[in-house]
Scaffold this motif. Structure first.
Motif, PDB file in Angstrom:
ATOM      1  N   LEU A 194      11.806  10.365 -33.991  1.00  0.00           N
ATOM      2  CA  LEU A 194      12.332  11.237 -35.166  1.00  0.00           C
ATOM      3  C   LEU A 194      12.449  10.552 -36.325  1.00  0.00           C
ATOM      4  O   LEU A 194      12.174  11.223 -37.421  1.00  0.00           O
ATOM      5  CB  LEU A 194      13.598  11.924 -34.657  1.00  0.00           C
ATOM      6  CG  LEU A 194      13.412  13.007 -33.300  1.00  0.00           C
ATOM      7  CD1 LEU A 194      14.941  13.696 -33.056  1.00  0.00           C
ATOM      8  CD2 LEU A 194      12.456  14.028 -33.635  1.00  0.00           C
ATOM      9  N   TYR A 195      12.980   9.480 -36.337  1.00  0.00           N
ATOM     10  CA  TYR A 195      12.917   8.748 -37.366  1.00  0.00           C
ATOM     11  C   TYR A 195      11.767   8.309 -38.089  1.00  0.00           C
ATOM     12  O   TYR A 195      11.519   8.629 -39.236  1.00  0.00           O
ATOM     13  CB  TYR A 195      13.806   7.238 -37.070  1.00  0.00           C
ATOM     14  CG  TYR A 195      13.673   6.315 -38.289  1.00  0.00           C
ATOM     15  CD1 TYR A 195      14.776   6.215 -39.395  1.00  0.00           C
ATOM     16  CD2 TYR A 195      12.650   5.241 -38.307  1.00  0.00           C
ATOM     17  CE1 TYR A 195      14.444   5.354 -40.229  1.00  0.00           C
ATOM     18  CE2 TYR A 195      12.486   4.345 -39.333  1.00  0.00           C
ATOM     19  CZ  TYR A 195      13.373   4.378 -40.501  1.00  0.00           C
ATOM     20  OH  TYR A 195      13.273   3.497 -41.538  1.00  0.00           O
ATOM     21  N   GLN A 196      10.684   8.187 -37.443  1.00  0.00           N
ATOM     22  CA  GLN A 196       9.264   7.899 -37.946  1.00  0.00           C
ATOM     23  C   GLN A 196       8.899   8.977 -38.632  1.00  0.00           C
ATOM     24  O   GLN A 196       8.377   9.447 -39.614  1.00  0.00           O
ATOM     25  CB  GLN A 196       8.361   7.470 -37.161  1.00  0.00           C
ATOM     26  CG  GLN A 196       8.604   6.262 -36.336  1.00  0.00           C
ATOM     27  CD  GLN A 196       8.543   4.764 -37.371  1.00  0.00           C
ATOM     28  OE1 GLN A 196       8.160   5.126 -38.702  1.00  0.00           O
ATOM     29  NE2 GLN A 196       9.019   3.750 -37.015  1.00  0.00           N
ATOM     30  N   CYS A 197       9.187  10.416 -38.087  1.00  0.00           N
ATOM     31  CA  CYS A 197       8.620  11.568 -38.423  1.00  0.00           C
ATOM     32  C   CYS A 197       9.419  12.098 -39.595  1.00  0.00           C
ATOM     33  O   CYS A 197       8.671  12.393 -40.532  1.00  0.00           O
ATOM     34  CB  CYS A 197       8.928  12.613 -37.278  1.00  0.00           C
ATOM     35  SG  CYS A 197       8.518  14.421 -37.567  1.00  0.00           S
ATOM     36  N   SER A 198      10.717  11.728 -39.843  1.00  0.00           N
ATOM     37  CA  SER A 198      11.410  11.885 -40.904  1.00  0.00           C
ATOM     38  C   SER A 198      10.801  11.066 -42.170  1.00  0.00           C
ATOM     39  O   SER A 198      10.732  11.542 -43.334  1.00  0.00           O
ATOM     40  CB  SER A 198      12.947  11.499 -40.833  1.00  0.00           C
ATOM     41  OG  SER A 198      13.393  12.305 -39.649  1.00  0.00           O
ATOM     42  N   VAL A 199      10.771   9.811 -41.930  1.00  0.00           N
ATOM     43  CA  VAL A 199      10.107   9.132 -42.982  1.00  0.00           C
ATOM     44  C   VAL A 199       8.721   9.290 -43.440  1.00  0.00           C
ATOM     45  O   VAL A 199       8.355   9.802 -44.610  1.00  0.00           O
ATOM     46  CB  VAL A 199       9.876   7.569 -42.317  1.00  0.00           C
ATOM     47  CG1 VAL A 199       9.452   6.623 -43.351  1.00  0.00           C
ATOM     48  CG2 VAL A 199      11.354   7.144 -42.090  1.00  0.00           C
ATOM     49  N   GLY A 200       8.047   9.749 -42.277  1.00  0.00           N
ATOM     50  CA  GLY A 200       6.427  10.211 -42.614  1.00  0.00           C
ATOM     51  C   GLY A 200       6.575  11.414 -43.467  1.00  0.00           C
ATOM     52  O   GLY A 200       5.656  11.701 -44.623  1.00  0.00           O
ATOM     53  N   LEU A 201       7.358  12.395 -43.289  1.00  0.00           N
ATOM     54  CA  LEU A 201       7.408  13.889 -43.873  1.00  0.00           C
ATOM     55  C   LEU A 201       8.026  13.519 -45.332  1.00  0.00           C
ATOM     56  O   LEU A 201       7.359  14.003 -46.296  1.00  0.00           O
ATOM     57  CB  LEU A 201       8.458  14.574 -43.228  1.00  0.00           C
ATOM     58  CG  LEU A 201       8.130  15.597 -42.378  1.00  0.00           C
ATOM     59  CD1 LEU A 201       8.908  16.507 -41.857  1.00  0.00           C
ATOM     60  CD2 LEU A 201       6.917  16.795 -43.201  1.00  0.00           C
ATOM     61  N   GLY A 202       8.655  12.538 -45.378  1.00  0.00           N
ATOM     62  CA  GLY A 202       9.339  12.293 -46.990  1.00  0.00           C
ATOM     63  C   GLY A 202       8.190  11.345 -47.532  1.00  0.00           C
ATOM     64  O   GLY A 202       8.137  11.816 -48.738  1.00  0.00           O
ATOM     65  N   ASP A 203       7.258  10.532 -47.045  1.00  0.00           N
ATOM     66  CA  ASP A 203       6.402  10.306 -47.638  1.00  0.00           C
ATOM     67  C   ASP A 203       5.126  11.253 -48.261  1.00  0.00           C
ATOM     68  O   ASP A 203       4.617  11.087 -49.175  1.00  0.00           O
ATOM     69  CB  ASP A 203       5.496   9.073 -46.580  1.00  0.00           C
ATOM     70  CG  ASP A 203       6.100   7.677 -46.874  1.00  0.00           C
ATOM     71  OD1 ASP A 203       7.107   7.583 -47.873  1.00  0.00           O
ATOM     72  OD2 ASP A 203       6.135   6.837 -46.006  1.00  0.00           O
ATOM     73  N   SER A 204       4.864  12.429 -47.144  1.00  0.00           N
ATOM     74  CA  SER A 204       3.901  13.136 -47.384  1.00  0.00           C
ATOM     75  C   SER A 204       4.221  14.398 -48.605  1.00  0.00           C
ATOM     76  O   SER A 204       3.287  14.884 -49.096  1.00  0.00           O
ATOM     77  CB  SER A 204       3.722  13.842 -46.127  1.00  0.00           C
ATOM     78  OG  SER A 204       3.068  13.154 -45.042  1.00  0.00           O
ATOM     79  N   VAL A 205       5.390  14.750 -48.613  1.00  0.00           N
ATOM     80  CA  VAL A 205       5.907  16.019 -49.149  1.00  0.00           C
ATOM     81  C   VAL A 205       5.098  15.485 -50.795  1.00  0.00           C
ATOM     82  O   VAL A 205       4.459  16.491 -51.305  1.00  0.00           O
ATOM     83  CB  VAL A 205       7.157  16.167 -49.548  1.00  0.00           C
ATOM     84  CG1 VAL A 205       7.541  17.043 -50.473  1.00  0.00           C
ATOM     85  CG2 VAL A 205       7.565  16.575 -48.035  1.00  0.00           C
ATOM     86  N   LEU A 206       5.417  14.647 -51.498  1.00  0.00           N
ATOM     87  CA  LEU A 206       5.002  14.598 -52.716  1.00  0.00           C
ATOM     88  C   LEU A 206       3.461  14.491 -53.182  1.00  0.00           C
ATOM     89  O   LEU A 206       3.168  14.836 -54.027  1.00  0.00           O
ATOM     90  CB  LEU A 206       5.644  13.129 -53.590  1.00  0.00           C
ATOM     91  CG  LEU A 206       6.967  13.376 -54.533  1.00  0.00           C
ATOM     92  CD1 LEU A 206       7.498  12.256 -55.049  1.00  0.00           C
ATOM     93  CD2 LEU A 206       6.725  14.574 -55.407  1.00  0.00           C
ATOM     94  N   ARG A 207       3.031  13.743 -52.076  1.00  0.00           N
ATOM     95  CA  ARG A 207       1.581  13.585 -51.926  1.00  0.00           C
ATOM     96  C   ARG A 207       0.754  14.924 -51.873  1.00  0.00           C
ATOM     97  O   ARG A 207      -0.173  15.149 -52.387  1.00  0.00           O
ATOM     98  CB  ARG A 207       1.058  12.667 -50.669  1.00  0.00           C
ATOM     99  CG  ARG A 207       1.122  11.358 -51.217  1.00  0.00           C
ATOM    100  CD  ARG A 207       0.433  10.326 -50.065  1.00  0.00           C
ATOM    101  NE  ARG A 207       1.352   9.179 -49.809  1.00  0.00           N
ATOM    102  CZ  ARG A 207       1.293   8.547 -48.802  1.00  0.00           C
ATOM    103  NH1 ARG A 207       0.549   8.741 -47.887  1.00  0.00           N
ATOM    104  NH2 ARG A 207       2.106   7.528 -48.618  1.00  0.00           N
ATOM    105  N   ILE A 208       1.318  15.732 -51.203  1.00  0.00           N
ATOM    106  CA  ILE A 208       0.827  17.146 -50.936  1.00  0.00           C
ATOM    107  C   ILE A 208       0.830  18.126 -52.060  1.00  0.00           C
ATOM    108  O   ILE A 208       0.134  18.320 -52.721  1.00  0.00           O
ATOM    109  CB  ILE A 208       1.692  17.867 -49.661  1.00  0.00           C
ATOM    110  CG1 ILE A 208       1.382  17.243 -48.431  1.00  0.00           C
ATOM    111  CG2 ILE A 208       1.340  19.476 -49.689  1.00  0.00           C
ATOM    112  CD1 ILE A 208       1.909  18.069 -47.183  1.00  0.00           C
ATOM    113  N   VAL A 209       2.225  17.603 -52.871  1.00  0.00           N
ATOM    114  CA  VAL A 209       2.138  18.409 -54.210  1.00  0.00           C
ATOM    115  C   VAL A 209       1.276  18.091 -55.058  1.00  0.00           C
ATOM    116  O   VAL A 209       0.612  18.803 -55.858  1.00  0.00           O
ATOM    117  CB  VAL A 209       3.770  18.060 -54.708  1.00  0.00           C
ATOM    118  CG1 VAL A 209       3.688  18.812 -56.095  1.00  0.00           C
ATOM    119  CG2 VAL A 209       4.805  19.074 -53.891  1.00  0.00           C
ATOM    120  N   THR A 210       1.045  16.721 -55.302  1.00  0.00           N
ATOM    121  CA  THR A 210       0.110  15.950 -56.147  1.00  0.00           C
ATOM    122  C   THR A 210      -1.226  16.180 -55.854  1.00  0.00           C
ATOM    123  O   THR A 210      -2.050  16.456 -56.993  1.00  0.00           O
ATOM    124  CB  THR A 210       0.589  14.642 -56.507  1.00  0.00           C
ATOM    125  OG1 THR A 210       0.266  13.989 -55.352  1.00  0.00           O
ATOM    126  CG2 THR A 210       1.675  14.288 -57.098  1.00  0.00           C
TER     127      THR A 210
END
Lengths: 261, 264
Positions: free
Chosen positions: A102-118
């Motif tokens: 779940l920690y890895q999932c949270s970190v991964g989501l945090g990494d992805s959000v801005l990339r998805i937006v840009t």
């Protein structure tokens, strides 16, 4: 859940510090979509029809835009987890009061959000410029739900690849192969509708199609029926893959040997 | 012994050391090689499916794509296997690791490039050979053209990487720029050149010369032409000279913190 939310927020804020790098990284989506635009312009013109397998050139390009956004916004989770297993730093994560996955999932989501937006902004701007406006915005909230579920499907598979480091240490080869299978059976480079029917049947039954084709096809042709079909398939595959991931994680942890530290 | 022979022997010694280092982790090496072959093969399925449905793209057919992939994979594979530091040169520069190479009486650029090896490059190279075999051009002359075309593609590819990474001498952190140039070179090299017109085509022959690591050598392998050979030789010479000049100009700007380093 609050600790995972905190991990997600921290990672998201970390990424804001590198907003310039993220924007520069979005150059790739511009490049890919521009090449695809040339390829499909030539192809549609050679075929001489407005639609191929029910998709216009505009549909195809917007389909490819969303599929590219999903792929290019993924975190390099397998490599990160494998590195943590190899260098032993996984031990520092395992003894913390949170679940490793779940920690890895949270970190991964945090990494992805801005990339998805840009990536969405850059990719969307290019496709709009080349073939015209995006599909019906009413379908966007439905697409958003399927993109989140697609991200989770990909997380389960890439985390399993990362955990393979408990056995093989080197996981890059598995990562490459998964990525290319996702490209082909997920329909990243060409919509699955253009495949021969036997291959369409096989591809559409796999989790790869629910990761890319499902959300991208829903984006260009939104309907509640299609949304229901996609979400149902995603949830079923998510249950299977999450079960497998938990199983492999428990097996992997029992094999873990840390020397010193 | 002439200077050329001496440097060539040194280069062979570096390659031998790299190979021995890779063999220390034989399992991981083989996994990367086989993984890369499969990776490329699965990616090529896209073109098989595409041409099954649409037959051709402005004159390009599946056979042309096989030749294109053979040249690009062979060129890129050998370049990264034998000169692996070409993909991380900017990090060597910004981290001050050039000190080690500058202190030795050997050609700096050759030494630094050949001091690293990317194991998966051997997988790309093997895939390139397989793709060439499947394309079915078995004549001695075709094999000769394939070898020459791939050799020139290696030089152009390395030259472009050196130019992109050398910007680190002036810019400092050039990782993103260098990575984008590398990705763009590979991406554009793997598509039929006939897709691009006008300015785009001009750029692919000049600023980002992906045509000279893909479409042009592939055209040369398909059929001999003095014009294409001249284009390839000219481009190779120009980019090689540019890379050498830019790298050595950059060296004048090189600064390091004189950190103590260990070369493993």
């Amino acid at each position: 859940m609050s600790k995972y939310w905190a991990v997600f927020k921290t990672q998201l804020l970390n990424n804001f510090a590198y907003a310039g790098d993220l924007a520069a990284g979005s150059v790739m989506i511009v490049l890919f979509l521009w090449i695809f635009a040339q390829l499909w312009k030539v192809t549609y013109s050679a075929v001489g029809t407005e639609r191929i397998a029910g998709l216009s050139r505009q549909d195809t390009l917007w389909y490819l835009m969303l599929a590219e956004v999903i792929v290019l916004s993924k975190p390099r989770l397998a490599r990160t987890i494998a590195q943590q297993v190899r260098d032993g730093s996984v031990a520092y994560l395992l003894n913390k009061p949170y679940h490793f996955l779940l920690y890895q999932c949270s970190v991964g989501l945090g990494d992805s959000v801005l990339r998805i937006v840009t990536n969405t902004l850059m990719g969307g701007a290019v496709v709009w410029l080349l073939v015209g406006p995006p599909p019906n915005p009413q379908g966007w909230p439905l697409v958003f739900v399927t993109v989140v579920l697609a991200w989770l499907l990909d997380f389960c598979i890439t985390a399993m690849i990362g955990l393979a480091a408990f056995i093989t240490e080197e996981v890059r080869a598995f990562e490459w192969i998964y990525q290319k299978i996702l490209f082909i059976l997920g329909g990243l480079l060409i919509p699955l509708d253009f495949y021969p029917s036997w291959l369409q049947t096989i591809a559409k039954a796999t989790p790869f199609a629910y990761t890319l084709y499902g959300p991208a096809r829903l984006f260009v042709e939104p309907s509640l029926l299609r949304f229901g079909e996609v979400v149902l398939g995603q949830v079923v595959w998510l249950a299977i893959l999450a079960g497998l991931l938990t199983f492999f994680y428990q097996r992997g942890v029992t094999r873990l040997a840390i020397n010193g530290g | 012994m002439t200077s050329f022979q001496r440097e060539f022997r040194f280069l062979l010694a570096l390659w031998k050391a790299n190979l021995l280092a890779a063999m220390e982790y034989r399992g991981a090496f083989l996994l990367q090689v086989v993984g890369m072959i499969l990776n490329n093969a699965i990616y090529f399925v896209f073109w098989i499916l595409f041409f099954q449905r649409f037959q051709q793209v402005r004159g390009w057919k599946l056979d042309d794509m096989l030749l294109l992939f053979s040249v690009v994979a062979t060129g890129f594979g050998l370049a990264t296997f034998f000169f692996g530091n070409a993909v991380s040169l900017c990090e060597v520069i910004t981290e001050g690791r050039l000190d080690y190479y500058l202190s030795l009486p050997r050609p700096v650029l050759m030494h630094v490039l050949a001091s690293g090896s990317v194991a998966s490059g051997m997988g790309d190279f093997t895939y390139g050979l397989l793709s060439f075999v499947v394309a079915g051009h078995f004549g001695i002359d075709a094999i000769g053209r394939f070898l020459l075309g791939s050799f020139l593609a290696i030089i152009v590819f390395l030259a472009v990487l050196v130019i992109a990474h050398s910007t680190a001498f002036w810019l400092g952190n050039a990782n993103v720029l260098a990575a984008q140039v590398t990705n763009a070179m590979i991406t554009f090299a793997l598509y039929p050149i006939t897709l691009f017109d006008g300015t785009a085509k001009f750029l692919l022959f000049t600023l980002l010369p992906a045509a000279f690591v893909g479409a042009v050598p592939a055209e040369f392998v398909r059929a001999f032409s003095w014009r294409v050979l001249g284009q390839m030789l000219g481009a190779t010479l120009i980019f090689l000279v540019l890379a050498l000049v830019i790298f050595h100009r950059g060296l004048r700007h090189y600064e390091s913190g004189s950190a103590i380093q260990t070369q493993v």
